[in-house]
Write a protein that holds these residues in place. Sequence first.
Motif, short mmCIF file in Angstrom:
data_model
loop_
_atom_site.label_atom_id
_atom_site.label_comp_id
_atom_site.label_asym_id
_atom_site.label_seq_id
_atom_site.Cartn_x
_atom_site.Cartn_y
_atom_site.Cartn_z
N ALA A 179 5.97 -1.87 10.36
CA ALA A 179 4.91 -2.31 11.22
C ALA A 179 4.45 -3.36 10.63
CB ALA A 179 5.24 -2.09 12.32
N ASN A 180 3.06 -3.02 9.86
CA ASN A 180 1.99 -3.67 9.77
C ASN A 180 1.14 -2.67 8.44
OD1 ASN A 180 0.99 -1.30 11.07
ND2 ASN A 180 0.94 -2.20 12.63
N PHE A 201 0.72 4.90 9.11
CA PHE A 201 0.99 4.49 7.51
C PHE A 201 1.66 3.55 8.38
CE2 PHE A 201 0.60 9.23 7.15
CZ PHE A 201 0.10 8.57 5.94
N GLY A 202 1.93 3.14 9.39
CA GLY A 202 2.33 1.60 9.52
C GLY A 202 3.93 1.43 10.23
N PHE A 203 4.28 2.68 9.69
CA PHE A 203 5.55 2.80 9.87
C PHE A 203 6.04 3.89 11.40
CE2 PHE A 203 5.88 3.52 5.68
CZ PHE A 203 6.73 3.10 4.54
N VAL A 204 7.17 2.54 11.98
CA VAL A 204 7.37 2.53 13.71
C VAL A 204 9.10 2.96 13.35
CG1 VAL A 204 5.64 1.65 14.63
CG2 VAL A 204 7.67 -0.08 13.83
N MET A 205 9.95 3.77 14.00
CA MET A 205 10.94 3.33 14.66
C MET A 205 11.82 2.55 14.87
SD MET A 205 13.11 6.73 16.67
CE MET A 205 11.66 7.61 17.29
N SER A 206 12.68 1.68 14.30
CA SER A 206 12.86 0.32 14.62
C SER A 206 13.85 1.00 16.70
CB SER A 206 14.08 -0.41 13.81
OG SER A 206 12.77 -0.30 13.00
N ALA A 224 15.23 -6.52 4.26
CA ALA A 224 14.39 -7.15 3.72
C ALA A 224 12.85 -6.08 3.72
CB ALA A 224 13.41 -7.56 5.52
N GLY A 225 13.42 -5.02 2.74
CA GLY A 225 13.32 -4.54 1.96
C GLY A 225 11.94 -3.68 2.15
N SER A 226 11.49 -3.40 3.63
CA SER A 226 10.49 -2.96 4.85
C SER A 226 11.30 -1.84 5.72
CB SER A 226 10.38 -4.62 5.37
OG SER A 226 11.04 -4.77 6.53
N ALA A 227 11.96 -1.48 5.50
CA ALA A 227 12.84 -0.69 6.25
C ALA A 227 13.57 0.45 5.54
CB ALA A 227 14.42 -0.69 7.05
N LEU A 228 13.60 1.87 5.95
CA LEU A 228 13.56 2.94 4.96
C LEU A 228 14.91 3.77 6.03
CD1 LEU A 228 12.01 5.14 2.54
CD2 LEU A 228 11.59 3.62 4.38
#
Length: 263
Positions: A258-259, A234-239, A200-204
Amino acid sequence: MHPSDWRLINGEFLEALPAVLARARGNATARALAQNDWLLRRKSDGRFLALRRGAVVRELQRGALTPMLLADAAALADADAMAEAPRPLSGLVERLHELGLDEVSYSEETGLVLVPEPSTLANAGRDRYQRQLWLTRETARAWQRMRAAAMTDGVVLEAISGYRSHDYQLGIFRRKLARGQTVEEILMVNAAPGFSEHHAGSALDIGTPGEPAAEESFEKTLAFAWLECHARGFGFVMSYPRSNPHGITYEPWHWRLANSGSV
Ligand SMILES: [Zn+2]
């Protein structure tokens, strides 16, 4: 073109990258790159096959583009818009079936869903290995802001891996199948193509200097402690935290947007 305007345009089998990003070996190649806008790369193995300026496609080697790839190259010419609309999943499903992979039962077993690729990606600088890092525009911005904020706190965050295509993951499967492994054996080590958040290009995957990539020991680092405190802002969560509902191994290095960040 300014680096923040660099885009990856995503086709079915090919992706287009700004030609300026390629390192030229020899004067002739350097000239060719300077005279063209885009470099066309095969998604499955990352091989550079052609150059494009406007709608004109030029093969790097005669016969590099099969009729199927030529059609894809022509379609890319119409897709220069900045749209991040998800690409259709039909081609992926067909290729999964060719490998003998049933996406419906895999989805039921794992609770994971097919993740479409975006049709364009933004450049987010370089990763630990000096490769170009591609993410959705929003994720790229959030990552660069978060990285800069960590730096002011004396914490170095490195990207290990961002966007990965379906074809890249399919390529891993095909190579392992060709070496005689079964689909079941490969699935024990690699996620099924199409089911990774990286598509999705939204995970790193995030690392820090001196620490091995994608190892649980990352949770003991200052970088991880910093992420636990600040990533959310910053909108990042651990998946995949410990005991996550998907039954996926704990991955303290894998974060997704995530948002939109509240910073
Ligand atoms: Zn990951």
